[in-house]
Design a protein around this motif. Structure first.
Motif, PDB file in Angstrom:
ATOM      1  N   MET A   1       0.831  -1.195   0.000  1.00 37.13           N
ATOM      2  CA  MET A   1       0.000   0.000   0.000  1.00 37.13           C
ATOM      3  C   MET A   1       0.873   1.255   0.000  1.00 37.13           C
ATOM      4  N   GLN A   2       0.493   2.215  -0.833  1.00 32.88           N
ATOM      5  CA  GLN A   2       1.239   3.465  -0.887  1.00 32.88           C
ATOM      6  C   GLN A   2       0.322   4.593  -0.456  1.00 32.88           C
ATOM      7  N   GLU A   3       0.739   5.370   0.535  1.00 35.37           N
ATOM      8  CA  GLU A   3      -0.147   6.426   1.026  1.00 35.37           C
ATOM      9  C   GLU A   3       0.228   7.781   0.459  1.00 35.37           C
ATOM     10  N   ASN A   4       1.018   7.759  -0.576  1.00 35.70           N
ATOM     11  CA  ASN A   4       1.515   9.008  -1.104  1.00 35.70           C
ATOM     12  C   ASN A   4       0.917   9.366  -2.453  1.00 35.70           C
ATOM     13  N   LYS A   5      -0.073   8.587  -2.850  1.00 38.00           N
ATOM     14  CA  LYS A   5      -0.638   8.787  -4.181  1.00 38.00           C
ATOM     15  C   LYS A   5      -1.671   9.916  -4.176  1.00 38.00           C
ATOM     16  N   VAL A   6      -1.875  10.444  -5.366  1.00 42.77           N
ATOM     17  CA  VAL A   6      -2.935  11.436  -5.563  1.00 42.77           C
ATOM     18  C   VAL A   6      -4.055  10.758  -6.352  1.00 42.77           C
ATOM     19  N   LEU A   7      -5.280  10.971  -5.894  1.00 47.66           N
ATOM     20  CA  LEU A   7      -6.437  10.440  -6.613  1.00 47.66           C
ATOM     21  C   LEU A   7      -7.127  11.569  -7.372  1.00 47.66           C
ATOM     22  N   VAL A   8      -7.337  11.356  -8.668  1.00 52.95           N
ATOM     23  CA  VAL A   8      -8.215  12.247  -9.428  1.00 52.95           C
ATOM     24  C   VAL A   8      -9.522  11.486  -9.625  1.00 52.95           C
ATOM     25  N   ALA A   9     -10.556  11.950  -8.942  1.00 55.05           N
ATOM     26  CA  ALA A   9     -11.859  11.278  -9.012  1.00 55.05           C
ATOM     27  C   ALA A   9     -12.822  12.201  -9.753  1.00 55.05           C
ATOM     28  N   TYR A  10     -13.592  11.661 -10.673  1.00 51.07           N
ATOM     29  CA  TYR A  10     -14.458  12.535 -11.468  1.00 51.07           C
ATOM     30  C   TYR A  10     -15.874  11.980 -11.569  1.00 51.07           C
ATOM     31  N   ALA A  11     -16.800  12.934 -11.721  1.00 48.47           N
ATOM     32  CA  ALA A  11     -18.181  12.614 -12.071  1.00 48.47           C
ATOM     33  C   ALA A  11     -18.407  13.159 -13.475  1.00 48.47           C
ATOM     34  N   THR A  12     -19.186  12.470 -14.254  1.00 46.73           N
ATOM     35  CA  THR A  12     -19.434  12.963 -15.611  1.00 46.73           C
ATOM     36  C   THR A  12     -20.734  12.399 -16.152  1.00 46.73           C
ATOM     37  N   MET A  13     -21.377  13.161 -17.041  1.00 48.89           N
ATOM     38  CA  MET A  13     -22.499  12.597 -17.789  1.00 48.89           C
ATOM     39  C   MET A  13     -22.114  12.448 -19.257  1.00 48.89           C
ATOM     40  N   SER A  14     -21.428  13.451 -19.771  1.00 54.21           N
ATOM     41  CA  SER A  14     -21.150  13.470 -21.210  1.00 54.21           C
ATOM     42  C   SER A  14     -19.671  13.323 -21.552  1.00 54.21           C
ATOM     43  N   GLY A  15     -18.837  13.047 -20.565  1.00 60.38           N
ATOM     44  CA  GLY A  15     -17.449  12.697 -20.858  1.00 60.38           C
ATOM     45  C   GLY A  15     -16.427  13.817 -20.759  1.00 60.38           C
ATOM     46  N   SER A  16     -16.872  15.076 -20.735  1.00 60.26           N
ATOM     47  CA  SER A  16     -15.850  16.135 -20.784  1.00 60.26           C
ATOM     48  C   SER A  16     -15.054  16.217 -19.487  1.00 60.26           C
ATOM     49  N   THR A  17     -15.704  15.957 -18.360  1.00 63.52           N
ATOM     50  CA  THR A  17     -14.972  16.002 -17.085  1.00 63.52           C
ATOM     51  C   THR A  17     -13.990  14.840 -16.995  1.00 63.52           C
ATOM     52  N   GLN A  18     -14.359  13.715 -17.574  1.00 64.55           N
ATOM     53  CA  GLN A  18     -13.420  12.581 -17.606  1.00 64.55           C
ATOM     54  C   GLN A  18     -12.170  12.961 -18.401  1.00 64.55           C
ATOM     55  N   GLU A  19     -12.364  13.624 -19.530  1.00 59.30           N
ATOM     56  CA  GLU A  19     -11.197  14.030 -20.338  1.00 59.30           C
ATOM     57  C   GLU A  19     -10.310  15.004 -19.567  1.00 59.30           C
ATOM     58  N   ILE A  20     -10.945  15.920 -18.825  1.00 59.46           N
ATOM     59  CA  ILE A  20     -10.146  16.856 -18.023  1.00 59.46           C
ATOM     60  C   ILE A  20      -9.398  16.087 -16.931  1.00 59.46           C
ATOM     61  N   ALA A  21     -10.102  15.151 -16.286  1.00 60.30           N
ATOM     62  CA  ALA A  21      -9.482  14.369 -15.205  1.00 60.30           C
ATOM     63  C   ALA A  21      -8.251  13.625 -15.734  1.00 60.30           C
ATOM     64  N   GLU A  22      -8.367  13.054 -16.937  1.00 57.21           N
ATOM     65  CA  GLU A  22      -7.234  12.323 -17.498  1.00 57.21           C
ATOM     66  C   GLU A  22      -6.077  13.268 -17.820  1.00 57.21           C
ATOM     67  N   SER A  23      -6.421  14.445 -18.295  1.00 57.14           N
ATOM     68  CA  SER A  23      -5.378  15.435 -18.591  1.00 57.14           C
ATOM     69  C   SER A  23      -4.693  15.911 -17.297  1.00 57.14           C
ATOM     70  N   VAL A  24      -5.494  16.121 -16.243  1.00 59.18           N
ATOM     71  CA  VAL A  24      -4.944  16.528 -14.937  1.00 59.18           C
ATOM     72  C   VAL A  24      -3.985  15.453 -14.439  1.00 59.18           C
ATOM     73  N   SER A  25      -4.415  14.219 -14.570  1.00 62.50           N
ATOM     74  CA  SER A  25      -3.598  13.091 -14.105  1.00 62.50           C
ATOM     75  C   SER A  25      -2.262  13.019 -14.862  1.00 62.50           C
ATOM     76  N   GLU A  27      -0.717  15.410 -16.380  1.00 58.79           N
ATOM     77  CA  GLU A  27       0.135  16.557 -16.048  1.00 58.79           C
ATOM     78  C   GLU A  27       0.798  16.359 -14.679  1.00 58.79           C
ATOM     79  N   LEU A  28       0.036  15.851 -13.713  1.00 60.14           N
ATOM     80  CA  LEU A  28       0.618  15.608 -12.383  1.00 60.14           C
ATOM     81  C   LEU A  28       1.698  14.537 -12.464  1.00 60.14           C
ATOM     82  N   ASN A  29       1.443  13.534 -13.303  1.00 65.01           N
ATOM     83  CA  ASN A  29       2.453  12.500 -13.544  1.00 65.01           C
ATOM     84  C   ASN A  29       3.730  13.099 -14.076  1.00 65.01           C
ATOM     85  N   ARG A  30       3.545  13.991 -15.041  1.00 62.13           N
ATOM     86  CA  ARG A  30       4.702  14.649 -15.658  1.00 62.13           C
ATOM     87  C   ARG A  30       5.479  15.451 -14.610  1.00 62.13           C
TER      88      ARG A  30
END
Ligand SMILES: Cc1cc2nc3c(=O)[nH]c(=O)nc-3n(C[C@H](O)[C@H](O)[C@H](O)COP(=O)(O)O)c2cc1C
Length: 177
Positions: A1-25, A27-30
């Motif tokens: 178990m790693q307690e140092n991770k960041v979670l990007v959790a999203y709600a979406t109906m039409s997918g745009s928030t999911q795309e933003i969440a993936e982009s945020v993820s 960028e944070l990875n980078r």
């Protein structure tokens, strides 16, 4: 178990928030952070994370219900974690002019969770695409006939993401001190 991770959790109906969440993820990875991205409704436990970035669109002046359920379900753990929120959002030709009012609406929605103290809240533009409408909105003729538009400002989103690591550090330090 790693307690140092960041979670990007999203709600979406039409997918745009999911795309933003993936982009945020990405960028944070980078930026060197270890990140997971999941739909809110699939998250069962937060014990592996030190920070949560919640993405939630507004629908009819309310936060998407998956985000509301996420906040209620995980309150006990969220009070001990760093939380940042991004929410979409105004779209179409009046998006920029609407942003001030939408921001007040967003703050009021988040204010319902009196225990929630996000280190940052970012209003982002929304995307509208009549082909992606789901029930019951896909039954509304005026919506089905509206043009597609996308007010997401990727450079602005990237700049916001880049501000987060410092905020994480500052807030860890101030809560420890
Ligand atoms: C029926 C409907 C109602 C909406 N209500 C709001 C609203 O009250 N405030 C707002 O800022 N945006 C509103 N929007 C815009 C959405 O939040 C925006 O399209 C967002 O990008 C959708 O995210 P999603 O694709 O992740 O579901 C609404 C969109 C639809 C289709």
């Amino acid at each position: 178990m790693q307690e140092n991770k960041v979670l990007v959790a999203y709600a979406t109906m039409s997918g745009s928030t999911q795309e933003i969440a993936e982009s945020v993820s990405q960028e944070l990875n980078r930026l060197g952070l270890t990140v997971e991205v999941h739909p809110c409704r699939e998250v069962t436990d937060l014990k592996e994370y030190r920070a949560v970035i919640l993405g939630a669109p507004l629908y009819m002046f309310r936060l998407h219900k998956d985000a509301v359920h996420f906040l209620k379900r995980h309150q006990k753990q969220l009070v001990h974690l760093l939380v940042a929120v991004f929410a979409g959002g105004p779209y179409g030709p009046n998006a920029a002019a609407d942003a001030l009012e939408v921001r007040k609406n967003l703050d009021a929605e988040l204010g319902k969770f009196t225990w929630l103290q996000p280190i940052s809240v970012q209003l982002v533009g929304g995307r509208f695409d009549p082909a992606r409408l789901r029930f019951p909105y896909n039954l509304i003729p005026a919506l089905k006939g509206s043009p597609t538009s996308d007010a997401r400002d990727w450079a602005e989103i990237q700049a916001w993401v880049n501000s987060l690591p410092d905020l994480f550090e500052t807030n860890i330090t101030s809560s420890a001190g």
